[in-house]
Structures are given as C-alpha cells and as structure tokens.
Scaffold this motif. Structure first.
Motif, mmCIF file in Angstrom:
data_model
loop_
_atom_site.group_PDB
_atom_site.id
_atom_site.type_symbol
_atom_site.label_atom_id
_atom_site.label_comp_id
_atom_site.label_asym_id
_atom_site.label_seq_id
_atom_site.Cartn_x
_atom_site.Cartn_y
_atom_site.Cartn_z
ATOM 1 N N LEU A 6 0.841 -1.191 0.000
ATOM 2 C CA LEU A 6 0.000 0.000 0.000
ATOM 3 C C LEU A 6 0.880 1.245 0.000
ATOM 4 C CD1 LEU A 6 -2.734 -0.942 2.631
ATOM 5 C CD2 LEU A 6 -2.911 -0.999 0.161
ATOM 6 N N PRO A 7 0.548 2.230 -0.840
ATOM 7 C CA PRO A 7 1.359 3.458 -0.859
ATOM 8 C C PRO A 7 1.154 4.253 0.427
ATOM 9 C CG PRO A 7 -0.557 3.705 -2.261
ATOM 10 C CD PRO A 7 -0.558 2.281 -1.778
ATOM 11 N N PHE A 8 2.189 4.964 0.829
ATOM 12 C CA PHE A 8 2.125 5.795 2.022
ATOM 13 C C PHE A 8 1.246 7.003 1.738
ATOM 14 C CE2 PHE A 8 4.113 9.441 4.320
ATOM 15 C CZ PHE A 8 3.617 9.126 5.573
ATOM 16 N N GLN A 9 0.227 7.207 2.567
ATOM 17 C CA GLN A 9 -0.655 8.362 2.424
ATOM 18 C C GLN A 9 -0.214 9.429 3.407
ATOM 19 O OE1 GLN A 9 -4.551 6.761 3.184
ATOM 20 N NE2 GLN A 9 -4.982 6.731 0.995
ATOM 21 N N THR A 10 -0.290 10.663 2.983
ATOM 22 C CA THR A 10 0.119 11.750 3.856
ATOM 23 C C THR A 10 -0.745 12.970 3.602
ATOM 24 O OG1 THR A 10 2.027 12.954 4.702
ATOM 25 C CG2 THR A 10 1.924 12.615 2.315
ATOM 26 N N LEU A 11 -0.396 14.085 4.227
ATOM 27 C CA LEU A 11 -1.160 15.317 4.103
ATOM 28 C C LEU A 11 -0.560 16.213 3.026
ATOM 29 C CD1 LEU A 11 -2.012 14.278 6.930
ATOM 30 C CD2 LEU A 11 -2.082 16.636 7.658
ATOM 31 N N ASP A 12 -1.415 17.014 2.422
ATOM 32 C CA ASP A 12 -0.913 17.987 1.447
ATOM 33 C C ASP A 12 -0.343 19.197 2.192
ATOM 34 O OD1 ASP A 12 -3.086 19.572 2.250
ATOM 35 O OD2 ASP A 12 -4.284 19.048 0.503
ATOM 36 N N ALA A 13 0.252 20.122 1.451
ATOM 37 C CA ALA A 13 0.924 21.280 2.045
ATOM 38 C C ALA A 13 -0.043 22.162 2.839
ATOM 39 C CB ALA A 13 1.611 22.101 0.952
ATOM 40 N N GLU A 14 -1.257 22.298 2.358
ATOM 41 C CA GLU A 14 -2.247 23.138 3.053
ATOM 42 C C GLU A 14 -2.600 22.552 4.419
ATOM 43 O OE1 GLU A 14 -6.904 24.423 2.453
ATOM 44 O OE2 GLU A 14 -5.672 24.132 0.661
ATOM 45 N N HIS A 15 -2.849 21.242 4.453
ATOM 46 C CA HIS A 15 -3.175 20.596 5.724
ATOM 47 C C HIS A 15 -1.980 20.602 6.665
ATOM 48 C CE1 HIS A 15 -6.720 18.403 3.731
ATOM 49 N NE2 HIS A 15 -7.200 19.333 4.544
ATOM 50 N N ARG A 16 -0.767 20.463 6.128
ATOM 51 C CA ARG A 16 0.435 20.521 6.972
ATOM 52 C C ARG A 16 0.581 21.905 7.620
ATOM 53 N NH1 ARG A 16 4.274 16.372 6.395
ATOM 54 N NH2 ARG A 16 3.690 14.906 4.774
ATOM 55 N N ALA A 17 0.335 22.937 6.852
ATOM 56 C CA ALA A 17 0.425 24.305 7.391
ATOM 57 C C ALA A 17 -0.635 24.514 8.476
ATOM 58 C CB ALA A 17 0.256 25.317 6.269
ATOM 59 N N GLN A 18 -1.827 24.004 8.217
ATOM 60 C CA GLN A 18 -2.918 24.118 9.182
ATOM 61 C C GLN A 18 -2.573 23.355 10.464
ATOM 62 O OE1 GLN A 18 -6.527 22.396 7.667
ATOM 63 N NE2 GLN A 18 -7.834 23.647 8.985
ATOM 64 N N LEU A 19 -2.028 22.155 10.321
ATOM 65 C CA LEU A 19 -1.642 21.364 11.479
ATOM 66 C C LEU A 19 -0.535 22.049 12.270
ATOM 67 C CD1 LEU A 19 -2.168 18.647 12.951
ATOM 68 C CD2 LEU A 19 -0.205 17.763 11.689
ATOM 69 N N SER A 20 0.389 22.686 11.586
ATOM 70 C CA SER A 20 1.482 23.390 12.252
ATOM 71 C C SER A 20 0.958 24.506 13.152
ATOM 72 C CB SER A 20 2.444 23.949 11.204
ATOM 73 O OG SER A 20 3.525 24.587 11.834
ATOM 74 N N VAL A 21 -0.023 25.255 12.663
ATOM 75 C CA VAL A 21 -0.624 26.342 13.457
ATOM 76 C C VAL A 21 -1.336 25.776 14.681
ATOM 77 C CG1 VAL A 21 -2.416 28.136 13.416
ATOM 78 C CG2 VAL A 21 -0.825 27.912 11.497
ATOM 79 N N ILE A 22 -2.111 24.713 14.473
ATOM 80 C CA ILE A 22 -2.840 24.086 15.578
ATOM 81 C C ILE A 22 -1.858 23.507 16.595
ATOM 82 C CG2 ILE A 22 -4.385 22.190 16.200
ATOM 83 C CD1 ILE A 22 -5.725 22.636 13.418
ATOM 84 N N ALA A 23 -0.821 22.849 16.112
ATOM 85 C CA ALA A 23 0.164 22.222 17.004
ATOM 86 C C ALA A 23 0.864 23.262 17.868
ATOM 87 C CB ALA A 23 1.179 21.428 16.186
ATOM 88 N N ASP A 24 1.133 24.438 17.314
ATOM 89 C CA ASP A 24 1.763 25.499 18.114
ATOM 90 C C ASP A 24 0.832 26.019 19.200
ATOM 91 O OD1 ASP A 24 4.374 25.625 17.286
ATOM 92 O OD2 ASP A 24 4.013 27.156 15.763
ATOM 93 N N LYS A 25 -0.460 25.924 18.980
ATOM 94 C CA LYS A 25 -1.411 26.335 20.023
ATOM 95 C C LYS A 25 -1.474 25.285 21.135
ATOM 96 C CE LYS A 25 -4.189 29.262 17.054
ATOM 97 N NZ LYS A 25 -3.249 30.320 17.166
ATOM 98 N N ILE A 26 -1.321 24.024 20.768
ATOM 99 C CA ILE A 26 -1.353 22.943 21.754
ATOM 100 C C ILE A 26 0.001 22.805 22.463
ATOM 101 C CG2 ILE A 26 -1.573 20.438 22.028
ATOM 102 C CD1 ILE A 26 -3.711 20.522 19.828
ATOM 103 N N LEU A 27 1.081 22.985 21.707
ATOM 104 C CA LEU A 27 2.434 22.823 22.257
ATOM 105 C C LEU A 27 3.269 24.081 21.987
ATOM 106 C CD1 LEU A 27 3.018 19.181 21.012
ATOM 107 C CD2 LEU A 27 2.740 19.882 23.382
ATOM 108 N N ALA A 42 5.178 19.436 11.548
ATOM 109 C CA ALA A 42 4.267 19.109 10.444
ATOM 110 C C ALA A 42 4.972 18.475 9.248
ATOM 111 C CB ALA A 42 3.515 20.355 10.004
ATOM 112 N N ASN A 43 6.242 18.156 9.373
ATOM 113 C CA ASN A 43 6.953 17.524 8.261
ATOM 114 C C ASN A 43 7.471 16.140 8.668
ATOM 115 O OD1 ASN A 43 6.642 19.404 6.047
ATOM 116 N ND2 ASN A 43 7.699 20.827 7.383
ATOM 117 N N ALA A 44 8.750 15.983 8.881
ATOM 118 C CA ALA A 44 9.310 14.649 9.164
ATOM 119 C C ALA A 44 8.687 13.981 10.394
ATOM 120 C CB ALA A 44 10.827 14.727 9.284
ATOM 121 N N PRO A 45 8.510 14.692 11.530
ATOM 122 C CA PRO A 45 7.879 14.024 12.683
ATOM 123 C C PRO A 45 6.457 13.551 12.379
ATOM 124 C CG PRO A 45 9.028 15.992 13.417
ATOM 125 C CD PRO A 45 9.020 16.028 11.910
ATOM 126 N N LEU A 46 5.695 14.359 11.648
ATOM 127 C CA LEU A 46 4.337 13.962 11.267
ATOM 128 C C LEU A 46 4.367 12.716 10.389
ATOM 129 C CD1 LEU A 46 1.266 14.425 11.020
ATOM 130 C CD2 LEU A 46 1.772 15.900 9.062
#
Length: 142
Positions: A6-27, A42-46
């Motif tokens: 199965l191919p590795f599924q991941t997030l697109d750039a828009e969702h990564r940017a959105q996750l980065s903003v949310i993650a900074d609010k949580i951490l 939102a990149n290698a660790p994700l």
C-alpha cells in the motif's frame, strides 16, 4: 509501520500548514521546551507518526478539512468538549510527533525503553527457595 503493497498516504501542504498552526497552540514554546514549529512537527515528525499509524491519516484529513483556516484556543476547547474523539485524534497525532522527536526526548531526559533482564544466576527468588529447603520436612507417615 507501513503496510506492504500500500502506498504511504500523507497530508498535502495546506493541511500541513494548518496542522502546524494548531500544534503550536497545543504545544507552545516554553523556557525549557521547543514549540511544535521549532521541531518542524508538520513535516518529518508527522510523517513518522503517519507511517506508524496509517489508520490516523483519513480521520486527520477529515478533521483538518472541517476546520476553518484560522483556529484559536477557544475553538480547540470547544472541539475537545463537543467532539472529543475528533480532538483525541488530532491530539494523538500532534503529541505523538512531538514526543517522537529526538531533541524533545533528549530535553526530557528520556532515551527510550530498555529491556531489563534478570541476573543469569537465577530467577531472582532463590533466597526464598533456599530458606524453604533448609527447614525440616513437614509430613506425617501413616
């Protein structure tokens, strides 16, 4: 672990940017610990988390797609109380990625799980067995 075939599924750039903003609010950054964006969560660790837990990719994409472009702490608190399973998925991905980072683990003083083994001389309770063997036999002969 990635599923074979199965191919590795991941997030697109828009969702990564959105996750980065949310993650900074949580951490957010503290005096002792880096923020989520400091470790580029939102990149290698994700990707490391999503490779380990491919079942979280689609729920995470659905969650991020349902959120607006700007989310504040009040929105996160509202999500936590009104949609706890959605918030749990989001938090699990963010916290997992954060605590899998080598820099964070080093700052926490956590260098991973270690297998502990008993001494090769025995199973660890020989002193109890020896004490029992030194007592006289306790039985009746009929």
């Amino acid at each position: 672990m990635e599923r074979p075939g199965l191919p590795f599924q991941t997030l697109d750039a828009e969702h990564r940017a959105q996750l980065s903003v949310i993650a900074d609010k949580i951490l957010p950054r503290t005096n002792e610990m880096p923020s989520a964006s400091d470790i580029d969560l939102a990149n290698a660790p994700l990707d490391k988390v999503l490779r380990s837990r491919p079942d979280l990719v689609q729920p995470l994409i659905r969650t991020l797609s349902s959120l607006g472009s700007s989310i504040d702490e009040a929105d996160l608190h509202l999500m936590q109380s009104n949609a706890p399973q959605v918030f749990e998925t989001l938090f699990q991905v963010i916290a997992g990625a954060y605590y899998m980072d080598a820099r964070v683990r080093r700052l926490l003083g956590y260098d991973g799980q270690r297998a502990l083994s008993l001494p090769r001389a025995g199973f660890g309770a020989e002193e109890l067995l020896m004490e029992m063997m030194e007592t006289p036999p306790r039985y009746r002969s009929c």
